[in-house]
Write a protein that holds these residues in place. Structure first.
Motif, PDB file in Angstrom:
ATOM      1  N   ARG A   1     -60.101  57.815  52.085  1.00 21.77           N
ATOM      2  CA  ARG A   1     -61.440  58.049  52.606  1.00 21.77           C
ATOM      3  C   ARG A   1     -62.422  57.325  51.549  1.00 21.77           C
ATOM      4  NH1 ARG A   1     -62.440  64.219  52.453  1.00 21.77           N
ATOM      5  NH2 ARG A   1     -60.959  63.949  50.575  1.00 21.77           N
ATOM      6  N   HIS A   2     -61.940  56.915  50.154  1.00 26.44           N
ATOM      7  CA  HIS A   2     -62.784  56.220  49.452  1.00 26.44           C
ATOM      8  C   HIS A   2     -63.067  55.024  50.178  1.00 26.44           C
ATOM      9  CE1 HIS A   2     -61.642  58.899  45.740  1.00 26.44           C
ATOM     10  NE2 HIS A   2     -62.092  59.739  46.741  1.00 26.44           N
ATOM     11  N   ALA A   3     -61.975  54.164  50.493  1.00 22.92           N
ATOM     12  CA  ALA A   3     -62.314  52.956  50.938  1.00 22.92           C
ATOM     13  C   ALA A   3     -63.247  53.028  52.258  1.00 22.92           C
ATOM     14  CB  ALA A   3     -60.850  52.207  51.467  1.00 22.92           C
TER      15      ALA A   3
ATOM     16  N   LEU B 108     -60.708  53.311  44.573  1.00 25.50           N
ATOM     17  CA  LEU B 108     -60.504  53.054  46.216  1.00 25.50           C
ATOM     18  C   LEU B 108     -59.060  53.553  46.458  1.00 25.50           C
ATOM     19  CD1 LEU B 108     -62.097  49.701  46.618  1.00 25.50           C
ATOM     20  CD2 LEU B 108     -62.992  51.806  47.440  1.00 25.50           C
ATOM     21  N   ASP B 109     -58.154  53.303  45.513  1.00 27.65           N
ATOM     22  CA  ASP B 109     -56.827  53.749  45.477  1.00 27.65           C
ATOM     23  C   ASP B 109     -56.427  55.224  45.505  1.00 27.65           C
ATOM     24  OD1 ASP B 109     -56.036  51.330  46.012  1.00 27.65           O
ATOM     25  OD2 ASP B 109     -55.373  50.788  43.864  1.00 27.65           O
TER      26      ASP B 109
ATOM     27  N   SER C 222     -71.854  59.671  47.721  1.00 30.82           N
ATOM     28  CA  SER C 222     -72.597  59.567  46.468  1.00 30.82           C
ATOM     29  C   SER C 222     -72.007  58.445  45.772  1.00 30.82           C
ATOM     30  CB  SER C 222     -72.852  60.774  45.791  1.00 30.82           C
ATOM     31  OG  SER C 222     -73.689  61.638  46.323  1.00 30.82           O
ATOM     32  N   VAL C 223     -70.466  58.548  45.276  1.00 27.08           N
ATOM     33  CA  VAL C 223     -69.942  57.552  44.578  1.00 27.08           C
ATOM     34  C   VAL C 223     -69.857  56.553  45.275  1.00 27.08           C
ATOM     35  CG1 VAL C 223     -67.761  57.213  43.355  1.00 27.08           C
ATOM     36  CG2 VAL C 223     -68.620  59.679  43.478  1.00 27.08           C
ATOM     37  N   ALA C 224     -69.498  56.360  46.443  1.00 25.87           N
ATOM     38  CA  ALA C 224     -69.327  55.110  47.238  1.00 25.87           C
ATOM     39  C   ALA C 224     -70.682  54.359  47.373  1.00 25.87           C
ATOM     40  CB  ALA C 224     -68.806  55.639  48.688  1.00 25.87           C
ATOM     41  N   THR C 225     -71.762  55.095  47.354  1.00 26.99           N
ATOM     42  CA  THR C 225     -72.997  54.357  47.313  1.00 26.99           C
ATOM     43  C   THR C 225     -73.417  53.721  46.084  1.00 26.99           C
ATOM     44  OG1 THR C 225     -73.896  56.149  49.007  1.00 26.99           O
ATOM     45  CG2 THR C 225     -75.589  54.797  47.518  1.00 26.99           C
ATOM     46  N   ARG C 226     -73.064  54.601  44.853  1.00 30.96           N
ATOM     47  CA  ARG C 226     -73.237  54.090  43.543  1.00 30.96           C
ATOM     48  C   ARG C 226     -72.408  52.521  43.487  1.00 30.96           C
ATOM     49  NH1 ARG C 226     -73.490  58.969  41.634  1.00 30.96           N
ATOM     50  NH2 ARG C 226     -71.352  59.168  40.630  1.00 30.96           N
ATOM     51  N   TRP C 227     -71.186  52.467  43.977  1.00 29.77           N
ATOM     52  CA  TRP C 227     -70.304  51.313  43.819  1.00 29.77           C
ATOM     53  C   TRP C 227     -70.815  50.416  44.580  1.00 29.77           C
ATOM     54  CZ3 TRP C 227     -67.785  50.098  40.009  1.00 29.77           C
ATOM     55  CH2 TRP C 227     -66.906  51.027  39.281  1.00 29.77           C
ATOM     56  N   ALA C 228     -71.309  50.679  45.982  1.00 30.14           N
ATOM     57  CA  ALA C 228     -71.748  49.569  46.931  1.00 30.14           C
ATOM     58  C   ALA C 228     -72.929  49.088  46.386  1.00 30.14           C
ATOM     59  CB  ALA C 228     -72.118  50.283  48.157  1.00 30.14           C
TER      60      ALA C 228
ATOM     61  N   LEU D  71     -60.794  50.923  59.907  1.00 31.94           N
ATOM     62  CA  LEU D  71     -61.559  49.703  60.184  1.00 31.94           C
ATOM     63  C   LEU D  71     -61.559  48.593  59.309  1.00 31.94           C
ATOM     64  CD1 LEU D  71     -64.490  51.218  62.393  1.00 31.94           C
ATOM     65  CD2 LEU D  71     -62.385  50.030  63.488  1.00 31.94           C
ATOM     66  N   VAL D  72     -61.810  48.945  58.104  1.00 25.80           N
ATOM     67  CA  VAL D  72     -61.990  47.878  56.952  1.00 25.80           C
ATOM     68  C   VAL D  72     -60.617  47.464  56.649  1.00 25.80           C
ATOM     69  CG1 VAL D  72     -61.840  49.322  55.015  1.00 25.80           C
ATOM     70  CG2 VAL D  72     -63.395  47.450  55.159  1.00 25.80           C
ATOM     71  N   GLY D  73     -59.543  48.077  56.754  1.00 27.12           N
ATOM     72  CA  GLY D  73     -58.351  47.729  56.480  1.00 27.12           C
ATOM     73  C   GLY D  73     -57.452  46.696  57.630  1.00 27.12           C
ATOM     74  N   LEU D  74     -58.371  46.577  58.952  1.00 27.43           N
ATOM     75  CA  LEU D  74     -57.851  45.669  59.859  1.00 27.43           C
ATOM     76  C   LEU D  74     -57.903  44.298  59.352  1.00 27.43           C
ATOM     77  CD1 LEU D  74     -59.794  47.180  62.999  1.00 27.43           C
ATOM     78  CD2 LEU D  74     -57.315  47.277  62.512  1.00 27.43           C
ATOM     79  N   GLU D  75     -56.521  43.799  59.842  1.00 24.42           N
ATOM     80  CA  GLU D  75     -56.303  42.108  59.265  1.00 24.42           C
ATOM     81  C   GLU D  75     -57.428  41.365  60.153  1.00 24.42           C
ATOM     82  OE1 GLU D  75     -54.709  40.475  57.572  1.00 24.42           O
ATOM     83  OE2 GLU D  75     -52.745  41.815  57.124  1.00 24.42           O
ATOM     84  N   SER D  76     -57.761  41.754  61.206  1.00 23.84           N
ATOM     85  CA  SER D  76     -58.664  41.015  62.155  1.00 23.84           C
ATOM     86  C   SER D  76     -59.423  41.763  62.942  1.00 23.84           C
ATOM     87  CB  SER D  76     -57.947  39.792  62.883  1.00 23.84           C
ATOM     88  OG  SER D  76     -58.911  39.301  63.885  1.00 23.84           O
ATOM     89  N   VAL D  77     -60.658  41.663  63.333  1.00 25.43           N
ATOM     90  CA  VAL D  77     -61.529  42.259  64.283  1.00 25.43           C
ATOM     91  C   VAL D  77     -61.775  41.553  65.425  1.00 25.43           C
ATOM     92  CG1 VAL D  77     -62.295  44.063  62.792  1.00 25.43           C
ATOM     93  CG2 VAL D  77     -63.459  41.915  62.984  1.00 25.43           C
ATOM     94  N   GLN D  78     -61.270  40.119  65.450  1.00 27.81           N
ATOM     95  CA  GLN D  78     -61.598  39.437  66.462  1.00 27.81           C
ATOM     96  C   GLN D  78     -61.359  39.908  67.813  1.00 27.81           C
ATOM     97  OE1 GLN D  78     -59.743  35.832  65.417  1.00 27.81           O
ATOM     98  NE2 GLN D  78     -61.668  34.718  64.408  1.00 27.81           N
TER      99      GLN D  78
END
Lengths: 215, 323
Positions: free
Chosen positions: B49-51, B44-45, B19-25, A64-71
């Motif tokens: 799942r990280h992203a 992230l790379d 946990s790691v994601a929370t710290r980064w956020a 979902l975060v990788g989508l170009e657009s969510v419109q």
């Protein structure tokens, strides 16, 4: 591998430069996460694939975060279920031998994603209950910090100034709050909240909190 | 990304990612150093799942929008007069106090304004910050608008507060040491007796502080009773009941199955002409319906005819008696 890197980079731009996608997720996806988790939990056969609900949820958010657009997304709940479905299919296809039951599961998830519009209002409300349940279960200082952020919308700097604590302390408390909120969402997927009783909202029974001073 | 790794410790892996994601956020929410940015990118790379976990953690950190809270409550009820306010996020608070004469701690540092109404009077006053207070019968509210907060003290009576949102200056209503603090969009409060306060949330989120400094956070359609004996008790309340709670602003009183004794007590708050009931049995009959709060005689007539009671109207009181 190259393609993978390119996708990651684009995702990175989405993530960090723009807060609008995160806000969209917060408003339109987060409220439906418990419903998806409940749905996944009911079908324990996920384990035949060696997967947990967490895996599916994280992968779905990544998509979902990788989508170009969510419109174009008019039914976020359906879209979330559909995304979870494609994550699952992707995983099934990756397998050399596919357990028979998992196909069943993928079909059922597709059906769930096509369900007629569910009560968005109800789930937005449920989301608020989860937030409140979390807030009420945090230790006092952490709770103050989390309320200023999650309810008042103050920045970390503003919170530090207001409470006269270090920004690093704010960071610590916020991390704790977010982690707790994640746990609540995970549990919320198994025990849906009902905003009716003291226990549901985690109100302490005795004077075990340090209250703030009255002016 | 490694699905094999996942099969070895499924939940643990996902939990660690969170946990790691929370710290980064949380770090990304203030500001990242170039070095941190690099680290985050590498993380992230490393796994798709990280992203996802990172985005989810950031969503968890995103404030509940006043708009979202309003949407939630709009389905429950329409707040009267809401469109007449200049700001979108309004906090509505009604505070009732039945017992008067509470100790008042004055804050010398700021200017206070005192608003009051006589018996039977209902009045709306605008405040300097864009909020409004509607005072019910026999009410006194002291208002101190400071730089860091907005403090209101309810001495007696009942008031409906419609509060302009100001996240840097919390809006705090104090009733005999118990407080209700607006932390979201909208709420209401009611004081029942000395050391007994009722808080009802109409819209958004409210934080209450009760006995022993216990704290609870409520949302729309929730009611809290704060009491020295029982602490904080939470229940839900339906939209119809919410409407009844605010009907006094239109000069109406609504009952659904209250005893005649309770109904009369409510009426007597609004009028110098007091109603008396003679006979315990009559007092326990139940009342349903809408009445004009400033017409005790019409109410008494309605009661008399439906319960076949005798009514006697005196100069300053009305007596209802079983025939």
């Amino acid at each position: 591998m190259l393609a993978h890197a390119a996708i990651s980079r684009r995702r990175w731009r989405m993530d960090v430069r723009s807060t609008s996608r995160v806000e969209w997720l917060a408003r339109h996806i987060l409220p439906h996460e418990p419903a998806l988790r409940r749905w996944l939990a009911k079908r324990a056969r996920l384990s035949v694939l060696g997967l947990s609900s967490d895996d599916i949820v994280q992968e779905a958010y990544a998509k979902l975060v990788g989508l170009e657009s969510v419109q174009h997304i008019t039914n976020p709940r359906g879209y979330l279920f559909q995304t979870a479905h494609s994550v699952l299919l992707q995983e099934i296809r990756r397998r050399k031998t596919v357990p028979f039951e998992s196909l069943d599961l993928a079909d059922a998830l597709e059906l769930a994603s096509n369900a007629p519009t569910v009560d968005e209002q109800f789930e937005a409300r449920e989301e608020l209950v989860l937030v409140l349940r979390t807030i009420n279960s945090l230790p006092e200082k952490c709770r103050q910090v989390f309320i200023l952020r999650k309810i008042h919308g103050l920045s970390q700097r503003e919170i530090a100034a207001r409470l006269q604590i270090a920004e690093s302390t704010v960071e610590k408390h916020l991390s704790r709050g977010v982690k707790k909120l994640m746990d609540t969402h995970r549990d919320g997927g198994i025990h849906p909240p009902t905003a009716s009783s003291r226990d549901e909202l985690g109100i302490p029974r005795n004077g075990d909190r340090q209250g703030r001073r009255r002016n | 990304m490694s699905w094999v790794f996942r099969e070895m410790g499924i939940d643990r892996a996902a939990g660690e990612i969170d946990s790691v994601a929370t710290r980064w956020a949380v770090r990304a929410d203030r500001r990242l150093t170039p070095r941190e940015e690099q680290e985050l990118r590498a993380w992230l790379d490393a796994d798709t799942r990280h992203a996802g976990a990172f985005a989810r953690a950031r969503a968890m950190l995103t404030p509940v929008s006043p708009g979202a809270a309003a949407v939630v409550s709009e389905s429950q009820r329409q707040l009267p007069h809401r469109n007449t306010f200049p700001r979108r996020a309004l906090i509505a608070a009604a505070v009732t106090a039945m017992a008067g004469g509470f100790a008042f701690v004055a804050s010398a540092a700021r200017k206070e304004k005192i608003y009051s109404t006589a018996t039977g009077e209902v009045r709306t006053v605008p405040l300097a910050d864009g909020s409004r207070i509607t005072l019910n019968t026999g009410t006194r509210v002291d208002v101190a608008l400071g730089d860091t907060d907005r403090q209101l003290d309810l001495h007696s009576g009942e008031a409906f507060f419609e509060v302009a949102a100001d996240r840097l200056r919390p809006f705090i209503v104090d009733a005999d040491g118990f407080t209700a603090k607006a932390v979201g969009t909208a709420f209401t409060v009611r004081r029942l007796d000395a050391r007994r306060v009722e808080v009802i949330v109409y819209e958004g989120v409210v934080e209450v502080t009760g006995p022993n400094r216990n704290v609870a956070t409520l949302q729309a359609n929730m009611r809290a009773e704060l009491d020295d004996q029982t602490g904080i008790r939470l229940t839900t309340i339906d939209s119809e009941a919410l409407d009844r709670k605010l009907a006094w602003r239109d000069g109406r009183i609504g009952f659904t199955g209250e005893s005649l004794a309770e109904a009369v007590r409510e009426f007597n708050r609004y009028n110098t002409i007091q109603i008396d009931i003679a006979g315990e049995e009559l007092a326990q009959r139940t009342i349903t319906g809408w009445f004009s709060s400033r017409d005790p005689e019409a109410f008494a007539q309605a009661v008399a005819s439906s319960f076949d009671a005798a009514i006697t109207v005196f100069q300053s009181r009305i007596e209802l008696a079983a025939k």
